[in-house]
Each structure stands twice: as structure tokens, then as C-alpha cells.
Design a protein around this motif. Structure first.
Motif, short mmCIF file in Angstrom:
data_model
loop_
_atom_site.label_atom_id
_atom_site.label_comp_id
_atom_site.label_asym_id
_atom_site.label_seq_id
_atom_site.Cartn_x
_atom_site.Cartn_y
_atom_site.Cartn_z
N LEU A 344 -24.55 -41.48 -34.20
CA LEU A 344 -23.94 -41.09 -35.47
C LEU A 344 -23.90 -39.56 -35.61
CD1 LEU A 344 -25.59 -43.76 -37.80
CD2 LEU A 344 -23.24 -43.73 -36.92
N LEU A 345 -24.95 -38.91 -35.15
CA LEU A 345 -24.95 -37.44 -35.15
C LEU A 345 -23.87 -36.91 -34.21
CD1 LEU A 345 -28.79 -36.70 -35.12
CD2 LEU A 345 -27.19 -36.29 -37.01
N CYS A 346 -23.67 -37.59 -33.07
CA CYS A 346 -22.65 -37.17 -32.11
C CYS A 346 -21.26 -37.17 -32.74
CB CYS A 346 -22.67 -38.10 -30.89
SG CYS A 346 -21.42 -37.74 -29.64
N ILE A 347 -20.93 -38.22 -33.48
CA ILE A 347 -19.62 -38.29 -34.15
C ILE A 347 -19.45 -37.08 -35.07
CG2 ILE A 347 -18.22 -39.59 -35.80
CD1 ILE A 347 -18.37 -41.08 -33.24
N CYS A 348 -20.46 -36.82 -35.88
CA CYS A 348 -20.38 -35.72 -36.85
C CYS A 348 -20.29 -34.36 -36.15
CB CYS A 348 -21.59 -35.74 -37.78
SG CYS A 348 -21.73 -37.24 -38.77
N VAL A 349 -21.13 -34.15 -35.15
CA VAL A 349 -21.20 -32.85 -34.48
C VAL A 349 -19.91 -32.59 -33.70
CG1 VAL A 349 -22.37 -31.53 -32.68
CG2 VAL A 349 -23.70 -32.78 -34.39
N PHE A 350 -19.43 -33.56 -32.96
CA PHE A 350 -18.22 -33.36 -32.16
C PHE A 350 -17.01 -33.05 -33.04
CE2 PHE A 350 -18.82 -35.43 -27.71
CZ PHE A 350 -19.96 -34.67 -27.52
N MET A 351 -16.84 -33.82 -34.11
CA MET A 351 -15.71 -33.57 -35.00
C MET A 351 -15.87 -32.21 -35.70
SD MET A 351 -13.62 -36.09 -34.60
CE MET A 351 -12.51 -36.00 -36.00
N GLY A 352 -17.09 -31.88 -36.08
CA GLY A 352 -17.32 -30.59 -36.74
C GLY A 352 -17.06 -29.42 -35.83
N VAL A 353 -17.57 -29.49 -34.60
CA VAL A 353 -17.38 -28.39 -33.65
C VAL A 353 -15.89 -28.19 -33.35
CG1 VAL A 353 -17.70 -27.76 -31.22
CG2 VAL A 353 -19.65 -28.51 -32.57
N TYR A 354 -15.17 -29.29 -33.18
CA TYR A 354 -13.75 -29.18 -32.80
C TYR A 354 -12.90 -28.66 -33.95
CZ TYR A 354 -9.27 -30.27 -30.67
OH TYR A 354 -8.01 -30.18 -30.14
N TYR A 355 -13.06 -29.22 -35.13
CA TYR A 355 -12.17 -28.85 -36.24
C TYR A 355 -12.63 -27.61 -36.99
CZ TYR A 355 -9.42 -32.89 -35.18
OH TYR A 355 -8.60 -33.78 -34.51
N MET A 356 -13.83 -27.13 -36.70
CA MET A 356 -14.23 -25.81 -37.18
C MET A 356 -13.87 -24.74 -36.14
SD MET A 356 -17.94 -26.75 -38.89
CE MET A 356 -18.32 -25.06 -39.30
N ASN A 357 -13.26 -25.19 -35.05
CA ASN A 357 -12.75 -24.31 -33.99
C ASN A 357 -13.83 -23.42 -33.38
OD1 ASN A 357 -10.48 -23.75 -32.42
ND2 ASN A 357 -10.06 -21.85 -33.54
N ILE A 358 -15.03 -23.98 -33.26
CA ILE A 358 -16.12 -23.25 -32.61
C ILE A 358 -15.81 -23.12 -31.12
CG2 ILE A 358 -18.60 -23.34 -32.05
CD1 ILE A 358 -19.00 -24.77 -34.73
N TRP A 359 -16.03 -21.95 -30.56
CA TRP A 359 -15.71 -21.66 -29.16
C TRP A 359 -14.21 -21.88 -28.89
CZ3 TRP A 359 -20.22 -25.35 -28.36
CH2 TRP A 359 -21.43 -24.67 -28.43
N ASN A 360 -13.36 -21.55 -29.87
CA ASN A 360 -11.90 -21.75 -29.73
C ASN A 360 -11.57 -23.19 -29.31
OD1 ASN A 360 -11.60 -19.05 -30.35
ND2 ASN A 360 -11.34 -18.41 -28.22
N ALA A 361 -12.25 -24.13 -29.92
CA ALA A 361 -12.21 -25.52 -29.47
C ALA A 361 -10.80 -26.09 -29.41
CB ALA A 361 -13.07 -26.38 -30.40
N GLN A 362 -9.94 -25.72 -30.36
CA GLN A 362 -8.63 -26.36 -30.46
C GLN A 362 -7.63 -25.83 -29.43
OE1 GLN A 362 -7.27 -26.74 -34.56
NE2 GLN A 362 -9.39 -26.87 -35.27
N ASP A 363 -8.04 -24.86 -28.64
CA ASP A 363 -7.18 -24.40 -27.55
C ASP A 363 -7.37 -25.22 -26.28
OD1 ASP A 363 -6.07 -22.36 -29.07
OD2 ASP A 363 -7.53 -20.86 -28.41
N PHE A 364 -8.28 -26.18 -26.34
CA PHE A 364 -8.62 -26.97 -25.16
C PHE A 364 -8.66 -28.45 -25.51
CE2 PHE A 364 -11.07 -22.96 -25.40
CZ PHE A 364 -10.32 -22.23 -24.48
N PRO A 365 -8.69 -29.33 -24.54
CA PRO A 365 -8.75 -30.77 -24.86
C PRO A 365 -9.99 -31.10 -25.69
CG PRO A 365 -8.27 -30.43 -22.52
CD PRO A 365 -8.63 -29.09 -23.08
N PHE A 366 -9.86 -32.16 -26.47
CA PHE A 366 -11.00 -32.61 -27.28
C PHE A 366 -12.15 -33.05 -26.38
CE2 PHE A 366 -13.02 -36.09 -29.87
CZ PHE A 366 -13.63 -35.24 -30.79
N LEU A 367 -11.84 -33.81 -25.33
CA LEU A 367 -12.83 -34.23 -24.35
C LEU A 367 -12.36 -33.85 -22.96
CD1 LEU A 367 -13.62 -37.88 -25.58
CD2 LEU A 367 -14.89 -35.80 -26.12
N SER A 368 -13.16 -33.13 -22.22
CA SER A 368 -12.83 -32.77 -20.85
C SER A 368 -14.06 -32.18 -20.17
CB SER A 368 -11.68 -31.76 -20.79
OG SER A 368 -11.40 -31.41 -19.45
N GLN A 369 -14.09 -32.28 -18.84
CA GLN A 369 -15.19 -31.71 -18.08
C GLN A 369 -14.75 -30.51 -17.24
OE1 GLN A 369 -14.42 -35.30 -17.76
NE2 GLN A 369 -15.46 -35.17 -19.71
#
Length: 807
Positions: A344-369
Motif C-alpha cells: 500500500l505504501l508502494c502505490i502511494c510512493v510511486f504515484m507521488g514520486v512520479y506525479y510530483m515530478n521528482i528526479w524529472n520523473a515524467q520525462d521517463f517511463p513510469f516503470l523501467s530498469q
């Protein structure tokens, strides 16, 4: 042989419970006096020269589920292993037969091929030991019936009926081979990303040494990590239950066998639908079906394709993925609850990190290695040109780094590394606070008493292979199953020491033969880290059933010890991390042998043979898959059949840690908190521990912060649509059935798990070669509403919006 005496005290993991039944007179193990009979209703056989028992011939439950004057309770490790599994043995049974070697080697070849195939799947799936158990039983019974029983042939090839010790030896040999060697990952990365192909001889010996290193280390710790009851290894219970069900008197196990065969066949037929005919069943999401034009919905609710989304509230009907890494039918409830909190924390943290654009998150895939360039954006994802970053010797070129810039991770993957680092160091604190007595025997050799014993010349005769003496406390904690093993000659410590020395010497030679760029001193540091991690993470795995991936911390240490050398970092990780994985595998199999009463020297032999056979086939299959599926393995999303997610992850972290650690992870760098997480992690368990000391009845002992923290990064990769189904099945089994229907749970739960895993794995194996492209070109099922063609058709199977930036 004398009957093993009862103990009168519970064990450390009893959590205050020392009895298994209410309403009856109880013995020291919590067994009711009314349950002194075997499951057939006859009295348990007394110990004789041929057979030893522990007061019962079968698990302590009534086969007819009647006759209890009280309520069955299964609340701790000792109650579980003495109610689910039989505590008796027949030392006269012979495992050294032609059948054992023929089937063991044959299934080792088979399992090693299958494990390599699964390694290149979009979701991490392991070869089920249950699958190997079923096939070895079928083939063993056929050989026992077909081969003549008399004369020369009978004496050498069919001396007696197929017994459970032969069967256990076959399973342990083939399961050792069916674990894909991490060394193949290193070699695959070199082949895919660096255009390097070390010669076959050096590659195979590299696999030998890296696989056996952990065996040598873990074997020397078996007194701490295998023999005690608390070292439960929950993953083994379905397997050992199946072995007993197949080989005990059929009148005792008829109902369990019937359930096994029915569910095996049902899952065999069922799996064809989500695997091939109707992939939509991998994850049905009403949110995706209702809104097909939103990437937000894809990221949160999608999950049927590799790296699609988090699969929140999707309903999965594919057992391959529900039970892919651990079956919810055997995963302990406490671990499952901690898992749920982390999820449950993972859902919240992943969505928060991506949509708060931490580390320019939205310039890259949501999930990738993968690693991405700073020129990447939300419409076109640009992979980092990592080969241009290195010179001809695969060493970081600072001038090219200035041109290319520092690479980026997908933000969710950076979060996964951060949470894993928190969890790794939290484990050390957690184990010291909560399980100090359980692990302290590992360094008891350094006590003054043992040092004095070592100085005694009589104790230098290592070739005698005598058992190590135990303290009274260690004796009291022994697994009742292990007590029955004392009639067999032990595999002496020097055998494991010899394996360890062999692995170190061969490993050093191979490092220079394959131009690893790893210096000798760093190799020894990696080996030292493996020793520490096998102890702590091996104990965590044995007690909770949860297996940590400690790769990040090993890579970080390697990166800072030998900066600028990504290939060297891969080899540092190979010996520092893979040794831990292999050590845990050996410990798990030693516990299987302990539950099955397989002599230690047989176990040692079949484990080594299986490992060496598997390494050769892993290498051969890796070369075939990499050469034939190269483009798919290098792509971001892959397909629902093939994926390079494992090699991508390994290479990305090797570049990041091995080549760019001081630029990316040092204090002041972009991902500084990934490194600082190691320090923070040590403190995470402290609040719960101190609260427990203040309020011992409040239940703070139940929360394992290391596990919760690890699962914050759980969904960073693969097919995630199975999570809701996973928890539903887990709580139905480990909470509802175990609490309200304990007789059913003890009798049927683990055999049900074995049947479902077996039916699924057999079908998946057949389809891998028949239609999924395992032997050449794939044969696609016609498209329709239940099979829209997936990524090959620019769609996700659950109808969530496909991200066009993925290409």
C-alpha cells in the motif's frame, strides 16, 4: 535405535504458546495424548533397529477430521512442522540407486533449460520444485514397474520400489540445477551491451565457481541456519507434504492424493487461457475498461504487460503470476501482513514520486530498469548511450561523460533501489534486536572454549567428519526432524571448506581469463560480504519465508571500492550477491533433506552434481536466447513472452554504481538519498522495538520493518496485475482456513499449493516451446476481445492506454 526423547519446553518462536491442542493432555511438543496414533488409526511404531520414530508415524491430525476433544491450533514453527509433517524415519531405505542418478541428471538438464527460459520472461518466475517433484515421481514409478525386478538387471537397476529418499535426492539435485546462474546474466550483458563474448571454457568455469562459493560458505553455517526448529523455511512445506503424500500408505493419504490430482488437472487446463487463448485474464481491470485514454489510469490500474503499471485493483486469474515468486498458500501470515503494508505504501510512493515530478520523473517511463539521457521527454524516451561512455577497456571516459551528461533512472526504479537499501540495513538491526540468540551460534567458534578445543591436536583430525558438539541451549532448540538425522554420518565441515577453497581459486583464475577488470583484493572483499549476508539474510529467509534481493548494496560497495569500472562491478556483484542466493538455496535444500530424513552425504553429493550440470545448460541456453531474441531483450517494454528486464536492470546498475557512483549517488549528487538510505535503514526498526519493550502486549513484535520497507519498491518491474488475487488467496489460506478450519489447513493446504503450482508449470513449459517461441518463431493466437495482440499490436491486454513513447 532408541526413540528420540520429548522436550518439555517450547522454542523461541512459540511466542508464548507451548501447546498445540486445547482440552487434551499434552506432551512436550503440544501433541494431544489422544493423538498418539498414526493417521491410519494404528499405534505409532516404537523405535526398532530398522525404524525410528518420534512418538507418531504421521502428522498429528486425525485423518477423518474427527475424534478431537479440543480445538487444533497451529500457531508456531514447532507445531507446524510436527502436525503437517511426519516425525518418523526408516534408515533402511536406500537413496543410492540407478533411478536416482538417471532421473536426477535428466531432470537437472530439463530444469536448467527451463530456468534460463524463465529468466528472460517479463515477470520473474522460477521453476517450481513441485513441478520437478511430480515428474520425478511419475517417471520413478514407471521405471519401478517397467524394469525387471529379478536377476542382474533387477539387482542393479530396480532393487526395490521407488522410495521417498530416492525421490527427495532427485528433487534436490534437479532443483539445484533449476536455478539460473547469475553468471549467465553477466555474460548476457557483455554479449548484448558490450559486444564481448568470453570463451566457453572460461565462462563455464566462472559459473562453476560463482555457484559453488555460496555452497561452501552456507554449508559451514548449517548448525545455525538449518538444524534449529525456528529455521522453518516455509517454502519447503508444500514440497515435503507432497513427498509424504505420494510415498506413505495410500490408505492414509487417499483424500490428499485425490485433491492433488484433481487440482493439478484443473490448473493444467485453466492455465492455457491466460497464458495463450485469453491473455485478458492476466488482469481484468474495470478502470482500464472504463477509461482507455488516460495514462494516469494506465500507470495506476494497468498491469497485464511488462512494465505497464501498478495493477491496482486488477483481478488476475493466472496462477503463474499470482504464485510467481512465492505462493500465497505457504507465505506466512505475519510476513503477508507486513507485505500488504509495504504494498500500500508502494502505490502511494510511486504515484507521488512520479506525479510530483521528482528526479524529472515524467520525462521517463513510469516503470523501467534502463538508464535514460537528459534529452529524454514524455513523448520520446531516449535511452542513455552507455557504450559510448566507456573506452575500449570498458573503463569510464570522463571526457565522454561531459558530453553525454549524467544518466537518469526512471523515478520508480530509483525509489525501488532506495527502499531496498533501507530494508537491507534495517535487516541487520532487526535480526540483532529480535533474533540475536538464533544467529549468535554462527560466531560461537570464536568463544574461548572453542578456541581451546581447536588447540587440542586430537581435534585436528578433520577427515573423521565427526559432528560438532552443541551446547545445552542449542540441543534444546533442535528441530525434532533433525534429531532423527543423528543416525546418519554427517557431511563433515571440511567437505564444505574444500568446496569453498575450490570456488575461490577457480574464481580468481577466471576473473583474469575473462578480462573482468576486477582486482584480486576486491574479489576477497566480495567473498567476505557474502559470508555476512548469508548469515543475516539466510536467517531472515528461514524464519519469515521472505527472500531479500541485496544486489544494490553489493553493487554500491563495489562501485565505491573500484570506481569507474562497470564490468568489474558486475563481477564483484556476481561473487558478492550470487553467493548469497546460492547459499540460501543450499540451506533451503538442506532443510528439505532434514524434513525428508535424507542422509547428509547424499544431500551434499546431489546438490553439487545438480549445480554443476545446471551451470553448463544455463550457459548454452543463454547464448541461444540472446542471439535469437536480441531486439526484444534490448527494448523498453518487451513482449508478454520475452523481456530483457533482468539484464537491463543488471547493466543499468553496473553503469550507475560501477562507473558513475560518485557522480550519481554521493552526497550532493542527484540520487544522494539512495546511498544515505543505508544509514537511515539501521534506525528504522528501533521505534517498534522500544515500543515493544514499553508495551509488550501491544503487538509491536508483529511488525517487521525491514520487510515493510522492502515492499515499498515492490512493483518497479514486470506484470503487476496479480497483487489483489495474491493477497486474497493468502489471507483466505493463512488466516481464515488456518484459524477457523485448522484440520483442513493442516491436511490439504500445502498439497493444494503443490497441485496448483504443478499443473501451471507443466502447461507453461509445454506452451513455451509449442507456441511462445521458445524453440523458434512464436505462434500467435487469433486476435479478438480477449486477446487484442498486446504490445505487438500497440495495445495492453487489459485495454489500458498504451504509452506511445514506448515505441
Amino acid at each position: 535405535m532408541a526413540t528420540i526423547p520429548d522436550r518439555s519446553e517450547g522454542i523461541a518462536s512459540d511466542i508464548g504458546h507451548t501447546t498445540a491442542y486445547e482440552g487434551d493432555k499434552k506432551d512436550g511438543y503440544g501433541h494431544s495424548g489422544s493423538i498418539s496414533k498414526g493417521s491410519s488409526g494404528s499405534e505409532s511404531p516404537k523405535a526398532t533397529n530398522e525404524k525410528a520414530d518420534y512418538g507418531m508415524a504421521a502428522p498429528a491430525y486425525d485423518e477423518e477430521e474427527a475424534g478431537h476433544t479440543g480445538k487444533l491450533r497451529v500457531e508456531n514453527a514447532e507445531q507446524l512442522v510436527t502436525t503437517v509433517l511426519s516425525v518418523d524415519d526408516d534408515p533402511s531405505l536406500n537413496p543410492w540407486t540407478f533411478r536416482m542418478w538417471f532421473l536426477g541428471l535428466g531432470l537437472s538438464l530439463f530444469g536448467s533449460v527451463l530456468s534460463t527460459i524463465y529468466y528472460f520472461k517479463p515477470q520473474t518466475v522460477f521453476v517450481s520444485v513441485i513441478f520437478l517433484t511430480i515428474w520425478s515421481y511419475i517417471l520413478g514409478e514407471i521405471m519401478a514397474k517397467v524394469i525387471p525386478k529379478r536377476g542382474f538387471i533387477g539387482r542393479w537397476f530396480n532393487p526395490h520400489k521407488f522410495n521417498h529418499k530416492e525421490h527427495a535426492a532427485i528433487v534436490i539435485m534437479s532443483s539445484a540445477a533449476a536455478t539460473c546462474a547469475l553468471g549467465t546474466e553477466v555474460l548476457a550483458v557483455q554479449r548484448l551491451y558490450y559486444g564481448a563474448s568470453p570463451n566457453a571454457g572460461a565462462s563455464i568455469f566462472l559459473l562453476f565457481s560463482s555457484q559453488c562459493l555460496g555452497y561452501g560458505i552456507a554449508g559451514l553455517m548449517r548448525k545455525t541456519l538449518v538444524y534449529p526448529t525456528k529455521m522453518l523455511y516455509p517454502i519447503n512445506l508444500p514440497l515435503n507434504t507432497l513427498l509424504e503424500t505420494l510415498h506413505r500408505d495410500k490408505s492414509e493419504t487417499a483424500r490428499r492424493l485425490k485433491l492433488f490430482y484433481i487440482m493439478f488437472c484443473v490448473l493444467f487446463v485453466w492455465e492455457a487461457f491466460p497464458e495463450y487463448i485469453m491473455p485478458l485474464m492476466t488482469g481484468v481491470s474495470i478502470f482500464c475498461l472504463a477509461k482507455r485514454d488516460s495514462l494516469v489510469f494506465t500507470n495506476l490500474f494497468g498491469g497485464t504487460n511488462g512494465n505497464e503499471g501498478l495493477g491496482f485493483l486488477s483481478w488476475c486469474m493466472d496462477w503463474q503470476y499470482i504464485a510467481g515468486t512465492q505462493s500465497p498458500l505457504w507465505f506466512p501470515l505475519q510476513t503477508l501482513v507486513n507485505n500488504l503494508v509495504g504494498y500500500l505504501l508502494c502505490i502511494c510512493v510511486f504515484m507521488g514520486v512520479y506525479y510530483m515530478n521528482i528526479w524529472n520523473a515524467q520525462d521517463f517511463p513510469f516503470l523501467s530498469q534502463l538508464l535514460f539521457s537528459n534529452t529524454s521527454n514524455s513523448t520520446v524516451f531516449q535511452e542513455y548511450n552507455q557504450t559510448a561512455l566507456l573506452d575500449s577497456d570498458n573503463v569510464l571516459d570522463p571526457a565522454m561523460l561531459d558530453v553525454l551528461g549524467i544518466p537518469y533512472f526512471a523515478s520508480t526504479y530509483a525509489t525501488y533501489i532506495l527502499s531496498t537499501n533501507l530494508a537491507i540495513t534495517a535487516t541487520f538491526t532487526h535480526m540483532f534486536l529480535w533474533n540475536y540468540k538464533d544467529i549468535s551460534t554462527a560466531w560461537s567458534f570464536a568463544s574461548w572454549t572453542n578456541i581451546k578445543k581447536t588447540m587440542n591436536v586430537e581435534n585436528w583430525k578433520f577427515w573423521k567428519g565427526e559432528r560438532q558438539p552443541m551446547s545445552a541451549e542449542e540441543e534444546a532448540a533442535l528441530d525434532p526432524h533433525y534429531r532423527l538425522m543423528l543416525v546418519y554420518k554427517d557431511a563433515p565441515n571440511w567437505w564444505y571448506g574444500a568446496v569453498l577453497i575450490f570456488s575461490i581459486v577457480v574464481g580468481l583464475v577466471c576473473l583474469y581469463e575473462v578480462d573482468s577488470t576486477l582486482p584480486w583484493w576486491a574479489f576477497f572483499v566480495a567473498c567476505g560480504l557474502a559470508v555476512i549476508c548469508i548469515l543475516f539474510f539466510g536467517a531472515q529467509y528461514a524464519i519469515t519465508g521472505f527472500q531479500f534481493i541485496i544486489q544494490p548494496i553489493i553493487q554500491m560497495i563495489g562501485g565505491y571500492l573500484h570506481p569507474g569500472y562497470p564490468v568489474a562491478n558486475m563481477y564483484f556483484t556476481l561473487f558478492g550477491y550470487n553467493a548469497v542466493v546460492q547459499g540460501q538455496l543450499l540451506l533451503k535444500d538442506l532443510k528439505i533433506a532434514q524434513y525428508a530424513k535424507l542422509p547428509p552425504r547424499v544431500t551434499f553429493t546431489v546438490q553439487l552434481v545438480g549445480t554443476l550440470v545446471g551451470a553448463v545448460l544455463n550457459y548454452v541456453m543463454m547464448i541461444s536466447i540472446v542471439d535469437n531474441q536480441r531486439d526484444i531483450l534490448l527494448s523498453i517494454e518487451g513482449t508478454n513472452i520475452w523481456s530483457g528486464q533482468n539484464v537491463q536492470q543488471y547493466n543499468s546498475q553496473a553503469i550507475a554504481w560501477g562507473g558513475l557512483a560518485k557522480y550519481m549517488f554521493s552526497v550532493g549528487g542527484r540520487y544522494e538519498w539512495v546511498t544515505l538510505a543505508f544509514l537511515v535503514g539501521f534506525a528504522i526498526p528501533l521505534p517498534f522495538y522500544f515500543l515493544h519493550r514499553l508495551f509488550p502486549r501491544a503487538g509491536f513484535w508483529y511488525w517487521n520493518t525491514a520487510i515493510m520497507t522492502y515492499y515499498i519498491g515492490w512493483l518497479c518491474v514486470g506484470i503487476n496485475s496479480s497483487i489483489l488475487s495474491y493477497f486474497a488467496v493468502g489471507f483466505a489460506s493463512q488466516w481464515f482456513m488456518r484459524k477457523y478450519h485448522p484440520e483442513w489447513f493442516v491436511k490439504y493446504n500445502y498439497i493444494l499449493s503443490a497441485a496448483m503450482d504443478g499443473g501451471t508449470q507443466v502447461l507453461v513449459f509445454i506452451f513455451t516451446f509449442a507456441v511462445d517461441g521458445g524453440s523458434g518463431a512464436a505462434v500467435a493466437f487469433p486476435t479478438y476481445w480477449g486477446n487484442n495482440g498486446g504490445t505487438g499490436n500497440g495495445m495492453n491486454y487489459d485495454y489500458c492506454m498504451f504509452n506511445p513513447a514506448n515505441g
